[in-house]
Motif scaffolding. Structure first.
Motif, PDB file in Angstrom:
ATOM      1  N   LEU A  56       0.857  -1.189   0.000  1.00 55.30           N
ATOM      2  CA  LEU A  56       0.000   0.000   0.000  1.00 55.30           C
ATOM      3  C   LEU A  56       0.890   1.235   0.000  1.00 55.30           C
ATOM      4  O   LEU A  56       1.962   1.233   0.584  1.00 55.30           O
ATOM      5  N   GLU A 112      -2.164 -12.670  -2.068  1.00 50.55           N
ATOM      6  CA  GLU A 112      -2.685 -11.535  -2.807  1.00 50.55           C
ATOM      7  C   GLU A 112      -1.654 -10.861  -3.695  1.00 50.55           C
ATOM      8  O   GLU A 112      -0.456 -11.025  -3.518  1.00 50.55           O
ATOM      9  N   SER A 161      -6.601   0.485   0.436  1.00 51.72           N
ATOM     10  CA  SER A 161      -6.409  -0.646  -0.473  1.00 51.72           C
ATOM     11  C   SER A 161      -6.955  -0.307  -1.850  1.00 51.72           C
ATOM     12  O   SER A 161      -8.113   0.078  -1.975  1.00 51.72           O
ATOM     13  N   PRO A 162      -6.142  -0.460  -2.877  1.00 51.33           N
ATOM     14  CA  PRO A 162      -6.548   0.004  -4.201  1.00 51.33           C
ATOM     15  C   PRO A 162      -7.630  -0.845  -4.864  1.00 51.33           C
ATOM     16  O   PRO A 162      -8.602  -0.310  -5.365  1.00 51.33           O
ATOM     17  N   ASP A 163      -7.461  -2.155  -4.878  1.00 54.44           N
ATOM     18  CA  ASP A 163      -8.470  -2.915  -5.622  1.00 54.44           C
ATOM     19  C   ASP A 163      -9.325  -3.773  -4.701  1.00 54.44           C
ATOM     20  O   ASP A 163      -8.985  -4.032  -3.556  1.00 54.44           O
ATOM     21  N   SER A 190     -10.350  -6.911  -4.460  1.00 54.82           N
ATOM     22  CA  SER A 190     -10.038  -8.199  -3.845  1.00 54.82           C
ATOM     23  C   SER A 190      -9.037  -8.026  -2.705  1.00 54.82           C
ATOM     24  O   SER A 190      -9.172  -8.661  -1.660  1.00 54.82           O
ATOM     25  N   SER A 191      -8.068  -7.138  -2.898  1.00 51.22           N
ATOM     26  CA  SER A 191      -7.109  -6.977  -1.808  1.00 51.22           C
ATOM     27  C   SER A 191      -7.756  -6.256  -0.636  1.00 51.22           C
ATOM     28  O   SER A 191      -7.463  -6.534   0.523  1.00 51.22           O
ATOM     29  N   LEU A 228     -14.995  -0.308 -15.308  1.00 45.68           N
ATOM     30  CA  LEU A 228     -14.018  -1.276 -15.794  1.00 45.68           C
ATOM     31  C   LEU A 228     -14.402  -1.767 -17.184  1.00 45.68           C
ATOM     32  O   LEU A 228     -13.559  -1.936 -18.057  1.00 45.68           O
ATOM     33  N   ALA A 275     -13.418   0.791 -19.548  1.00 46.46           N
ATOM     34  CA  ALA A 275     -11.965   0.775 -19.711  1.00 46.46           C
ATOM     35  C   ALA A 275     -11.542  -0.399 -20.586  1.00 46.46           C
ATOM     36  O   ALA A 275     -10.615  -0.286 -21.390  1.00 46.46           O
ATOM     37  N   LEU A 276     -12.254  -1.516 -20.436  1.00 54.15           N
ATOM     38  CA  LEU A 276     -11.950  -2.691 -21.261  1.00 54.15           C
ATOM     39  C   LEU A 276     -12.196  -2.393 -22.727  1.00 54.15           C
ATOM     40  O   LEU A 276     -11.383  -2.742 -23.585  1.00 54.15           O
ATOM     41  N   ARG A 282      -9.552  -0.201 -23.946  1.00 49.05           N
ATOM     42  CA  ARG A 282      -8.306  -0.949 -24.051  1.00 49.05           C
ATOM     43  C   ARG A 282      -8.302  -1.791 -25.326  1.00 49.05           C
ATOM     44  O   ARG A 282      -7.312  -1.873 -26.028  1.00 49.05           O
ATOM     45  N   ARG A 283      -9.458  -2.393 -25.616  1.00 49.48           N
ATOM     46  CA  ARG A 283      -9.533  -3.230 -26.825  1.00 49.48           C
ATOM     47  C   ARG A 283      -9.412  -2.369 -28.075  1.00 49.48           C
ATOM     48  O   ARG A 283      -8.852  -2.794 -29.076  1.00 49.48           O
ATOM     49  N   GLU A 302      -7.644   0.197 -28.371  1.00 53.32           N
ATOM     50  CA  GLU A 302      -6.205   0.471 -28.536  1.00 53.32           C
ATOM     51  C   GLU A 302      -5.572  -0.525 -29.501  1.00 53.32           C
ATOM     52  O   GLU A 302      -4.691  -0.189 -30.287  1.00 53.32           O
ATOM     53  N   ALA A 303      -6.038  -1.763 -29.402  1.00 50.25           N
ATOM     54  CA  ALA A 303      -5.428  -2.834 -30.183  1.00 50.25           C
ATOM     55  C   ALA A 303      -5.670  -2.637 -31.668  1.00 50.25           C
ATOM     56  O   ALA A 303      -4.797  -2.909 -32.484  1.00 50.25           O
ATOM     57  N   THR A 304      -6.880  -2.160 -32.028  1.00 50.34           N
ATOM     58  CA  THR A 304      -7.221  -2.076 -33.446  1.00 50.34           C
ATOM     59  C   THR A 304      -6.774  -0.764 -34.065  1.00 50.34           C
ATOM     60  O   THR A 304      -6.619  -0.682 -35.275  1.00 50.34           O
ATOM     61  N   PRO A 336      -7.609  -2.289 -16.784  1.00 47.03           N
ATOM     62  CA  PRO A 336      -7.620  -3.616 -17.417  1.00 47.03           C
ATOM     63  C   PRO A 336      -6.355  -3.863 -18.224  1.00 47.03           C
ATOM     64  O   PRO A 336      -6.301  -3.570 -19.419  1.00 47.03           O
ATOM     65  N   ALA A 355      -7.162  -7.384 -21.684  1.00 47.87           N
ATOM     66  CA  ALA A 355      -8.563  -7.148 -22.043  1.00 47.87           C
ATOM     67  C   ALA A 355      -9.075  -8.260 -22.945  1.00 47.87           C
ATOM     68  O   ALA A 355      -9.834  -8.019 -23.874  1.00 47.87           O
ATOM     69  N   ALA A 401      -1.450  -6.360 -28.319  1.00 46.38           N
ATOM     70  CA  ALA A 401      -1.683  -4.927 -28.458  1.00 46.38           C
ATOM     71  C   ALA A 401      -2.908  -4.578 -27.649  1.00 46.38           C
ATOM     72  O   ALA A 401      -3.902  -5.312 -27.674  1.00 46.38           O
ATOM     73  N   GLY A 402      -2.819  -3.509 -26.908  1.00 46.95           N
ATOM     74  CA  GLY A 402      -3.958  -3.069 -26.103  1.00 46.95           C
ATOM     75  C   GLY A 402      -4.511  -4.149 -25.193  1.00 46.95           C
ATOM     76  O   GLY A 402      -5.714  -4.235 -24.988  1.00 46.95           O
ATOM     77  N   THR A 427      -4.730  -7.243 -25.682  1.00 53.73           N
ATOM     78  CA  THR A 427      -5.390  -8.354 -26.364  1.00 53.73           C
ATOM     79  C   THR A 427      -4.425  -8.990 -27.340  1.00 53.73           C
ATOM     80  O   THR A 427      -3.420  -8.390 -27.725  1.00 53.73           O
TER      81      THR A 427
END
Lengths: 222, 229, 252
Positions: free
Chosen positions: A156, A221, B126-128, B130-131, B216, B219-220, B223-224, B226-228, C18, C21, C206-207, C209
Motif C-alpha cells: 500500500l 494476494e 487498499s486500491p483494488d 479483492s485486496s 471497468l 476501460a476494457l 483498451r480493446r 487500442e489494439a485495433t 484492465p 482485455a 496490443a492493447g 489483447t
C-alpha cells in the motif's frame, strides 16, 4: 514449516547483520526517546522513578513499530514480493520467521534499554525472574502482532503511516500488562506481576495462532 | 418500511426519555442521556459482532456479499461507538464533574473506536476490491479477540487501582418500571436502526461496486480499441 | 502434446486498469514463445498471470494443468519468472540471495552453486552486495536463481535487456537448453533479432489483447517458424537428464 521459519529468520537476521539498521538506527532512536522522556519529566522530581516501567515499554513499542516497518520494507522492494511468492515457503513458516527475527532484535533492544534505564533513570532492577518472564512473552506477542499487521500494509502506498495506526491499539494491552508486571517486579511484590505475565503469554499465543492461520490468505494476494 | 418503524420508534423513545420518565434522584436530568448511551453501545457491539462473523464468512466463502456486510457493519459500528463515547463524556461531565474518567468500559470503548478507525483506514488505502476484501477480513476477524483482550486487561488494571476510581463501576441507581421499559425499548429501536442502516449501507456498497464494474467495462472497451487503432 | 498454457479471453485488472482485455494464448509443452508488442501492450502482465501472481478476473486460464482462478497458488512453485528488477534483496550478497531463494524453492545448495558458476558468479562477485551490482550483473544473478529452481515453465520478461554480448549468448544457450530438456519458455521481448535467432514462435499483443479479431494462430509472426518437433522433448518423455535440471546441465 519450522524449517522455512528458520530460513526466513536467518535471512532477516543476516540482512540486519549486513545493514545494521536495527543496531545503528532503531537502538539509538530508543535511547533518544529515553533521554527525551528525561527532559519532559524532569528527573529530579521523582516522576521518572515512578514512571520507569511505563516509559521503558512505551519506548519498546515505538521501536517495535520501526522494526516492523523495516522488516516489511525489505519485502516490499520491487520484484522481491513476486520472488517470495514464487517460492515454495509455507506461509506459516514465513510468518514465524519474520516474527522470530523481529523478536530477536527486540530482545537485544530491551537488554540495551534496560541498561539505559538503570544508568539514565537510576532504576534498581529487582525480581529478575519476573522481569524475564514478562519480557519474553511480551516480545513474542509484539513480534507476532507486528508481523501480522505489518504484512497487511505491504504494497500500500500509505504503508508507513498505516502500520502504527493498526498496530498500536492492538498492542495497548501488552503495554498495560508488561508495565504492571515490571512495576510489581521493581516494587518487590512479584506475586502481583505474574498474572500479567500470564496475560502476555495468552496474547502471544493468540497472535502466533492467528498469524499461522491467516498468513496464507495475506500472502496469496497480488 | 424499516425506516418508518425507526422514525416512529425514535419519536416514542424521545417522548419516553424526556417526558414520561422521571429525573433520577442521584443523577438528575443527566440520566436521560443513558437512554442514548446504553442503546448505542449495544448497537455498536452488535455491529462489531456482525463484522466479525462476516469477516470469518468472507475468509471461508470469499463472496462480495460478506465483504459488504462486514464493512458496512464496521462503518456503522464506528458511528455508534463515537456516539457512545460522546454521550458518555457529556454524562460524565454532568454526573462526575469530569468528561473523561479512566473507567474500564469507557477506555475500552475508546480502543474499540481506534480499532475501527484503523479498519476504515485500511479499507480506504487498499486500491483494488479483492485486496481490500482480503485485508479487511483479516482485521475484521481480529476485531473481536482484540476488543476482548483490551477489555479484560483494562478492567483488570482498573480493579487493581481502586483508589484511582471516583465511582463504583456498577451504575449507581436503580432501574425500575418505566425507566427499564424505556431502556429496553430504546435498545430495540437502536437495533432496528442498525438493520435499516446496514441495508442501506450495503446497497450503497453494492451499487458502488456495480459502478466500478461498469467503469471497468468501459476501460476494457477502450483498451480493446487500442489494439485495433 | 500437452498444453502448458491455455488462455481464453483472459481479463486481468491491475489497480482498476484492465491490463489484459481478452487474451487468447495456447502454448504446448517444450515450446519457445516470444510475446511481442509495444510498451503497455500487456506482455509483462501475461507473464505474471501465468505465474499465478495476478488474479484472472474473467475468462479461462490454465497453466500446467492448474486452473488459475482457483488454484493459482499451486502454479507458483513450478514456474520461474525473471522480472525486470530481478527480485533480489539489495543488502544481501549474491551468494546469500542465491542460497536463500534456492532453499526457499526446495533447491539443493549444490545445484545453486552449479548455476552460480555457470553465470560466472564466483569469487569476489559472490560476496558482493546486490546493491553494488550493475544491471547486467543483477540479471545474471536472477538468471542463476531461475536456472537453479528447474521450473517447468520459464517466464522471462525482457531477458536480454542489460546483458553484454557474452551474457546474451549464454542466455540464449540456456533457453535453448531448457527447451531441449522439456521445459517451456515464454519470453517478452522487444529484441526481434534475438527472438528470431532463437526461432521463437511469435505472439503479438496490443492493447491488452492478442490481435483483436484474429485468433492466436493468425497472430504468429510469419517469419518466426516453429521449432521442428524433434528438437523438443515432450513433457511426457522427459529423460533422466530432466532429473538433473534443464537449466544447469541441459545445454551441455
Amino acid at each position: 514449516m519450522l524449517r522455512d521459519a528458520v530460513l526466513v529468520a536467518g535471512k532477516d537476521l543476516r540482512l540486519e547483520v549486513r545493514t545494521r539498521v536495527g543496531l545503528g538506527q532503531v537502538l539509538p532512536f530508543a535511547v533518544l526517546v529515553l533521554v527525551l522522556f528525561g527532559f519532559a519529566l524532569d528527573p529530579d522530581r521523582g516522576i521518572l522513578d515512578a514512571a520507569t516501567p511505563g516509559l521503558f515499554w512505551v519506548t519498546v513499542l515505538f521501536s517495535a513499530v520501526l522494526a516492523v516497518q523495516r522488516a516489511f520494507a525489505v519485502e516490499s522492494a520491487e520484484g522481491v514480493r513476486d520472488a517470495l511468492r514464487l517460492t515454495s515457503l509455507a506461509p506459516g513458516g514465513v510468518f514465524l520467521g519474520k516474527a522470530a527475527a523481529i523478536a530477536v532484535q527486540l530482545l537485544v533492544l530491551e537488554v540495551a534499554l534496560g541498561v539505559g534505564v538503570v544508568v539514565l533513570y537510576g532504576a534498581d532492577p529487582a525480581g529478575w525472574a519476573l522481569l524475564v518472564g514478562t519480557a519474553v512473552p511480551a516480545t513474542a506477542g509484539i513480534a507476532a502482532a507486528g508481523s501480522l499487521y505489518g504484512v497487511l500494509a505491504v504494497g500500500l502506498r500509505v504503508r508507513e503511516t498505516l502500520v502504527p495506526l493498526l498496530l498500536l491499539p492492538v498492542l495497548a494491552p501488552v503495554l498495560l500488562a508488561s508495565t504492571r508486571a515490571f512495576e510489581a517486579a521493581l516494587d518487590g511484590s512479584p506475586a502481583d506481576g505474574w498474572p500479567w505475565a500470564g496475560l502476555l503469554a495468552l496474547f502471544a499465543v493468540v497472535y502466533l495462532g492467528c498469524g499461522i492461520g491467516l498468513y496464507g490468505t495475506l500472502l496469496e494476494e497480488s | 418500511m424499516l425506516g418508518v418503524i425507526v422514525l416512529a420508534g425514535t419519536a416514542v423513545t424521545l417522548w419516553l426519555s424526556f417526558v414520561a420518565t422521571p429525573a433520577d434522584a442521584v443523577q438528575g436530568e443527566a440520566v436521560r442521556l443513558l437512554y442514548v448511551h446504553v442503546p448505542s453501545v449495544t448497537v455498536a457491539y452488535v455491529a462489531c459482532g456482525i463484522t466479525f462473523v462476516a469477516s470469518g464468512m468472507w475468509l471461508w466463502k470469499r463472496t462480495e456479499w460478506w465483504d459488504l456486510v462486514g464493512s458496512s457493519a464496521a462503518e456503522i459500528a464506528s458511528v455508534f461507538t463515537a456516539v457512545t463515547l460522546l454521550s458518555g463524556m457529556v454524562w460524565g461531565q454532568a454526573t462526575w464533574g469530569t468528561a473523561w474518567e479512566w473507567d474500564p468500559r469507557l477506555t475500552s470503548t475508546l480502543f474499540l473506536f481506534l480499532l475501527l478507525v484503523g479498519y476504515q483506514a485500511l479499507r480506504a488505502a487498499s486500491p483494488d476490491r479483492s485486496s481490500r476484501a482480503r485485508r479487511s477480513a483479516v482485521v475484521g476477524l481480529l476485531l473481536v479477540p482484540n476488543i476482548v483482550i483490551v477489555n479484560r486487561s483494562v478492567q483488570w488494571w482498573r480493579s487493581l487501582h481502586q483508589d484511582a476510581t471516583l465511582f463504583r463501576t456498577d451504575l449507581d441507581f436503580r432501574i425500575e418500571g418505566l425507566m427499564l421499559f424505556t431502556w429496553v425499548f430504546a435498545t430495540a429501536v437502536g437495533l432496528v436502526l442498525l438493520a435499516w442502516l446496514l441495508m442501506h449501507r450495503f446497497r450503497i456498497g453494492w451499487l458502488a461496486n456495480r459502478v466500478e464494474e461498469r467503469r471497468l467495462g468501459d476501460a476494457l472497451t477502450a483498451r480493446r480499441a487500442e489494439a485495433t487503432s | 502434446m500437452a498444453s502448458v498454457i491455455h488462455f481464453r479471453d483472459v481479463v486481468a485488472v491491475l489497480g482498476g486498469f484492465p491490463a489484459l482485455a481478452g487474451v487468447d494464448l495456447d502454448v504446448d509443452a517444450g515450446e519457445l514463445v516470444a510475446l511481442a508488442g509495444p510498451n503497455g501492450a500487456g506482455k509483462t502482465t501475461v507473464l505474471r498471470v501465468c505465474a499465478g501472481l495476478v488474479p484472472v478476473v474473467s475468462g479461462t486460464a490454465e497453466v500446467l494443468g492448474f486452473n488459475l482462478t482457483s488454484q493459482g497458488r499451486q502454479v507458483r512453485s513450478r514456474v520461474g519468472l525473471l522480472g525486470p528488477s530481478g527480485g533480489l534483496y539489495e543488502d544481501l550478497t549474491v551468494a546469500d540471495n542465491l542460497r536463500f531463494f534456492g532453499r526457499a524453492s526446495g533447491v539443493d545448495d549444490v545445484d545453486t552453486t552449479a548455476a552460480a558458476r555457470r553465470f560466472g558468479l564466483t569469487g569476489r562477485l559472490s560476496t558482493t552486495r546486490v546493491a553494488q551490482l550493475s544491471t547486467g550483473q543483477r540479471r545474471r544473478v536472477a538468471l542463476a536463481a531461475l536456472v537453479a529452481r528447474r521450473a517447468e515453465l520459464w517466464l522471462l520478461d525482457e531477458p536480454h535487456a542489460g546483458l553484454d554480448a557474452a551474457g546474451r549468448d549464454l542466455l540464449d544457450e540456456v533457453i535453448v537448453g531448457a527447451c531441449a530438456a522439456g521445459a517451456t519458455v515464454v519470453l517478452a521481448s522487444h529484441e526481434l533479432d534475438r527472438t528470431e535467432a532463437l526461432r521463437c514462435r511469435h505472439v503479438n499483443l496490443a492493447g491488452g489483447t492478442t490481435g483483436g479479431a484474429t485468433g492466436p494462430s493468425q497472430a504468429r509472426d510469419p517469419d518466426g517458424e516453429r521449432d521442428p518437433e524433434g528438437e523438443r522433448g515432450p513433457e511426457s518423455e522427459r529423460g533422466p537428464d530432466q532429473e538433473r535440471g534443464p537449466g544447469v546441465h541441459g545445454a551441455a
